[in-house]
Motif scaffolding. Structure first.
Motif, PDB file in Angstrom:
ATOM      1  N   ARG A   1       4.668  -8.591   6.522  1.00 55.54           N
ATOM      2  CA  ARG A   1       4.262  -7.535   5.589  1.00 55.54           C
ATOM      3  C   ARG A   1       5.031  -6.244   5.860  1.00 55.54           C
ATOM      4  O   ARG A   1       5.484  -5.567   4.932  1.00 55.54           O
ATOM      5  CB  ARG A   1       2.753  -7.290   5.692  1.00 55.54           C
ATOM      6  N   LYS A   2       5.185  -5.916   7.137  1.00 55.20           N
ATOM      7  CA  LYS A   2       5.903  -4.683   7.493  1.00 55.20           C
ATOM      8  C   LYS A   2       7.375  -4.775   7.103  1.00 55.20           C
ATOM      9  O   LYS A   2       7.917  -3.874   6.448  1.00 55.20           O
ATOM     10  CB  LYS A   2       5.752  -4.418   8.992  1.00 55.20           C
ATOM     11  N   THR A   3       8.049  -5.851   7.500  1.00 55.45           N
ATOM     12  CA  THR A   3       9.485  -5.954   7.216  1.00 55.45           C
ATOM     13  C   THR A   3       9.759  -6.110   5.723  1.00 55.45           C
ATOM     14  O   THR A   3      10.777  -5.626   5.226  1.00 55.45           O
ATOM     15  CB  THR A   3      10.115  -7.123   7.997  1.00 55.45           C
TER      16      THR A   3
ATOM     17  N   PRO B   1      -5.587  -9.188   4.712  1.00 52.64           N
ATOM     18  CA  PRO B   1      -6.938  -9.691   4.591  1.00 52.64           C
ATOM     19  C   PRO B   1      -7.943  -8.576   4.707  1.00 52.64           C
ATOM     20  O   PRO B   1      -7.691  -7.551   5.325  1.00 52.64           O
ATOM     21  CB  PRO B   1      -7.036 -10.669   5.776  1.00 52.64           C
ATOM     22  N   VAL B   2      -9.116  -8.775   4.108  1.00 45.19           N
ATOM     23  CA  VAL B   2     -10.154  -7.758   4.134  1.00 45.19           C
ATOM     24  C   VAL B   2     -10.561  -7.496   5.572  1.00 45.19           C
ATOM     25  O   VAL B   2     -10.806  -8.410   6.357  1.00 45.19           O
ATOM     26  CB  VAL B   2     -11.379  -8.229   3.313  1.00 45.19           C
ATOM     27  N   GLY B   3     -10.634  -6.225   5.918  1.00 44.43           N
ATOM     28  CA  GLY B   3     -11.084  -5.842   7.242  1.00 44.43           C
ATOM     29  C   GLY B   3      -9.991  -5.835   8.290  1.00 44.43           C
ATOM     30  O   GLY B   3     -10.212  -5.442   9.423  1.00 44.43           O
ATOM     31  N   GLU B   4      -8.774  -6.295   7.948  1.00 38.71           N
ATOM     32  CA  GLU B   4      -7.698  -6.300   8.938  1.00 38.71           C
ATOM     33  C   GLU B   4      -7.190  -4.883   9.138  1.00 38.71           C
ATOM     34  O   GLU B   4      -6.966  -4.149   8.200  1.00 38.71           O
ATOM     35  CB  GLU B   4      -6.550  -7.192   8.437  1.00 38.71           C
ATOM     36  N   PRO B   5      -6.977  -4.464  10.372  1.00 37.74           N
ATOM     37  CA  PRO B   5      -6.457  -3.125  10.594  1.00 37.74           C
ATOM     38  C   PRO B   5      -5.082  -2.995   9.964  1.00 37.74           C
ATOM     39  O   PRO B   5      -4.291  -3.921   9.978  1.00 37.74           O
ATOM     40  CB  PRO B   5      -6.362  -3.032  12.124  1.00 37.74           C
ATOM     41  N   ASP B   6      -4.832  -1.830   9.351  1.00 32.05           N
ATOM     42  CA  ASP B   6      -3.562  -1.632   8.657  1.00 32.05           C
ATOM     43  C   ASP B   6      -2.630  -0.705   9.419  1.00 32.05           C
ATOM     44  O   ASP B   6      -1.732  -0.101   8.842  1.00 32.05           O
ATOM     45  CB  ASP B   6      -3.813  -1.080   7.245  1.00 32.05           C
ATOM     46  N   GLU B   7      -2.815  -0.611  10.753  1.00 33.00           N
ATOM     47  CA  GLU B   7      -1.953   0.269  11.546  1.00 33.00           C
ATOM     48  C   GLU B   7      -0.491  -0.169  11.447  1.00 33.00           C
ATOM     49  O   GLU B   7       0.417   0.663  11.446  1.00 33.00           O
ATOM     50  CB  GLU B   7      -2.405   0.249  13.011  1.00 33.00           C
ATOM     51  N   HIS B   8      -0.267  -1.479  11.390  1.00 31.35           N
ATOM     52  CA  HIS B   8       1.104  -1.972  11.326  1.00 31.35           C
ATOM     53  C   HIS B   8       1.782  -1.623  10.010  1.00 31.35           C
ATOM     54  O   HIS B   8       2.999  -1.697   9.905  1.00 31.35           O
ATOM     55  CB  HIS B   8       1.123  -3.495  11.521  1.00 31.35           C
ATOM     56  N   LEU B   9       1.006  -1.242   8.989  1.00 27.85           N
ATOM     57  CA  LEU B   9       1.588  -0.893   7.696  1.00 27.85           C
ATOM     58  C   LEU B   9       1.894   0.596   7.574  1.00 27.85           C
ATOM     59  O   LEU B   9       2.525   1.013   6.618  1.00 27.85           O
ATOM     60  CB  LEU B   9       0.634  -1.322   6.570  1.00 27.85           C
ATOM     61  N   ARG B  10       1.416   1.388   8.527  1.00 19.28           N
ATOM     62  CA  ARG B  10       1.667   2.829   8.464  1.00 19.28           C
ATOM     63  C   ARG B  10       3.164   3.088   8.676  1.00 19.28           C
ATOM     64  O   ARG B  10       3.775   2.580   9.606  1.00 19.28           O
ATOM     65  CB  ARG B  10       0.841   3.547   9.533  1.00 19.28           C
ATOM     66  N   TRP B  11       3.750   3.896   7.795  1.00 21.09           N
ATOM     67  CA  TRP B  11       5.196   4.157   7.861  1.00 21.09           C
ATOM     68  C   TRP B  11       5.518   5.066   9.027  1.00 21.09           C
ATOM     69  O   TRP B  11       4.867   6.080   9.232  1.00 21.09           O
ATOM     70  CB  TRP B  11       5.673   4.772   6.551  1.00 21.09           C
ATOM     71  N   THR B  12       6.546   4.720   9.813  1.00 17.08           N
ATOM     72  CA  THR B  12       6.915   5.468  11.001  1.00 17.08           C
ATOM     73  C   THR B  12       8.399   5.832  10.968  1.00 17.08           C
ATOM     74  O   THR B  12       9.154   5.354  10.110  1.00 17.08           O
ATOM     75  CB  THR B  12       6.638   4.647  12.271  1.00 17.08           C
ATOM     76  N   ALA B  13       8.818   6.652  11.933  1.00 18.88           N
ATOM     77  CA  ALA B  13      10.229   7.020  12.041  1.00 18.88           C
ATOM     78  C   ALA B  13      11.085   5.788  12.330  1.00 18.88           C
ATOM     79  O   ALA B  13      12.236   5.692  11.881  1.00 18.88           O
ATOM     80  CB  ALA B  13      10.413   8.063  13.142  1.00 18.88           C
ATOM     81  N   LYS B  14      10.517   4.835  13.082  1.00 13.93           N
ATOM     82  CA  LYS B  14      11.239   3.589  13.351  1.00 13.93           C
ATOM     83  C   LYS B  14      11.532   2.849  12.049  1.00 13.93           C
ATOM     84  O   LYS B  14      12.648   2.330  11.856  1.00 13.93           O
ATOM     85  CB  LYS B  14      10.408   2.712  14.287  1.00 13.93           C
TER      86      LYS B  14
END
Length: 428
Positions: free
Chosen positions: A242-244, A9-22
């Motif tokens: 979205r992440k998985t 959604p517009v304005g939702e933080p996208d930190e959870h979408l950032r790709w990580t080593a996990k």
């Protein structure tokens, strides 16, 4: 195959979408679990009927692998409590009586495979010590004991350590498989593309190879642990989906690219007589290639490839089996009114002991469980990966926006074909 409903959604933080080593670790856990013994046999079963059935299987593999495992993970993410294991979530969704049967089906789809992988890795190890290192044949019971203790011990660490282990093992394995596929290109027989195939023979080949195709890409055992790992850190169900989903898209792409290129290259490099010989003698593709005159490269590298491929699959299936065993034992203790007496920690240790002991007994006994695999595992896998997730998707209200009738019917249709292929294979 992306859904508009999965966009942030517009304005939702996208930190959870950032790709990580996990994320990378879990991606490789999917790839490693999928690349196992099934892949080494897939070229024989898929290629023996000619190019067109093989091409059809390649086209159906992409949506089959991605959609089924994605839906199963979404179902696991929708658990009412983020810490619930798979058995508790199934019980919440379908009721206790149905859940008991579903848990039994899940267990029968995974536990025999874990025993098969233990036997396989034991045989590969003993063969390597005797044939490649020229050692005297070691004590099988001691060898299997060391292997089981080492493999189970590797899985007792933290999630970060386990994911790092997957990365270190799966990345070299994928590179080697790709290297073999490229190495075989000069040996490709272009006449394979022109091999005539009747409609009846092509359909029969396709149906008979479908169960092997499912087994070759199957990484459902890690989906529940994978989902719980993300849901416990983020209470937002849709953010977790979205992440998985993004991880599944990458893992499915890598798995399919490697597996299909490997399968096509091996099939194109073998003659119809070699494919028939491999099927008759139940040999994996690499064994046929290793037995060709002057192919010292394959005779050296084949045991190492088989060892790593089977071990990564063992790790993935172990995660699923231990979770199911914990759930089954907990249900049993509650039935005998021992739920408050036996703690979660004790249940887990009992599960570890039972599974490790079973693997050791199977490895020492060197059982021939291919009959069990054909009679039990294939249809059980189809139920778990095709039918249960769709049933859960339409039963859990939280997942209503993710229902896509066309793709859901596609999954049910492929699952039905897998069962038909299994039945035909038993009748022939």
């Amino acid at each position: 195959m992306s859904d508009q409903s999965l966009e942030s959604p517009v304005g939702e933080p996208d930190e959870h979408l950032r790709w990580t080593a996990k994320d990378t670790g879990w991606m490789f856990s999917h790839v490693g679990t999928g690349i196992g013994a099934g892949l080494l046999y897939l070229p024989i079963n898929a290629g023996i009927g000619g190019f067109w059935p093989l091409l059809l299987m390649a086209l159906i593999s992409g949506p089959m692998v991605y959609l089924t495992h994605r839906t199963l993970t979404r179902f696991c993410l929708a658990s009412r409590q983020s810490g619930n294991d798979f058995s508790a979530h199934v019980e919440d969704t379908f009721g206790s009586s149905v859940a008991k049967w579903l848990m039994l089906v899940c267990f029968l789809s995974m536990f025999p495979v874990l025993l098969l992988y233990t036997i396989g890795i034991s045989n590969v190890t003993v063969s390597f010590l005797v044939n490649q290192l020229n050692w005297a044949e070691p004590s099988r019971s001691l060898t299997v004991f060391i292997l089981v203790v080492a493999m189970v011990g590797a899985l007792l660490g933290t999630e970060q350590r386990l994911l790092s282990l997957f990365r270190r093992m799966v990345l070299p394995l994928t590179i080697v498989l790709l290297g073999i596929a490229v190495y075989l290109i000069p040996q490709w027989r272009m006449d394979y593309l022109m091999q005539p195939v009747s409609l009846q023979k092509g359909a029969e080949t396709f149906l008979l190879a479908l169960p092997v195709l499912v087994f070759s890409f199957y990484h459902a055992p890690v989906c529940s642990t994978f989902a719980r790992s993300y849901r416990q850190k983020n209470p937002d169900l849709h953010a977790c989906i979205r992440k998985t989903d993004s991880i599944h898209m990458r893992s499915a792409s890598i798995l399919l690219a490697i597996a299909l290129f490997f399968v096509f290259s091996c099939v194109m490099a073998l003659t119809p007589e070699q494919l028939a010989q491999a099927k008759a003698e139940n040999l994996p593709t690499l064994s046929i290639l290793a037995n060709q005159p002057g192919n010292r490269f394959f005779s050296t590298v084949t045991p190492l490839i088989a060892f790593v491929a089977i071990m990564t699959s063992f790790f993935g299936f172990f995660l699923g089996v231990i979770e199911l065993m914990n759930g089954l034992l907990s249900q049993g203790f509650r039935s005998f009114r021992l739920g408050k007496v036996v703690s979660v920690g004790h249940v887990h240790r009992i599960s570890l002991f039972i599974i490790a002991l079973s693997c050791w007994v199977a490895g020492v006994g060197n059982w021939s469980i291919l009959g069990i695999m054909e009679a039990v595992v294939a249809p059980m896998m189809a139920i778990i990966i095709f039918f249960l997730p769709i049933a859960g998707l339409y039963r859990v209200k939280q997942l209503e926006q993710y229902r896509k009738p066309f793709w859901d019917l596609f999954a049910l249709g492929v699952g039905t074909l897998v069962i038909i292929g299994f039945v035909i294979s038993q009748l022939l």
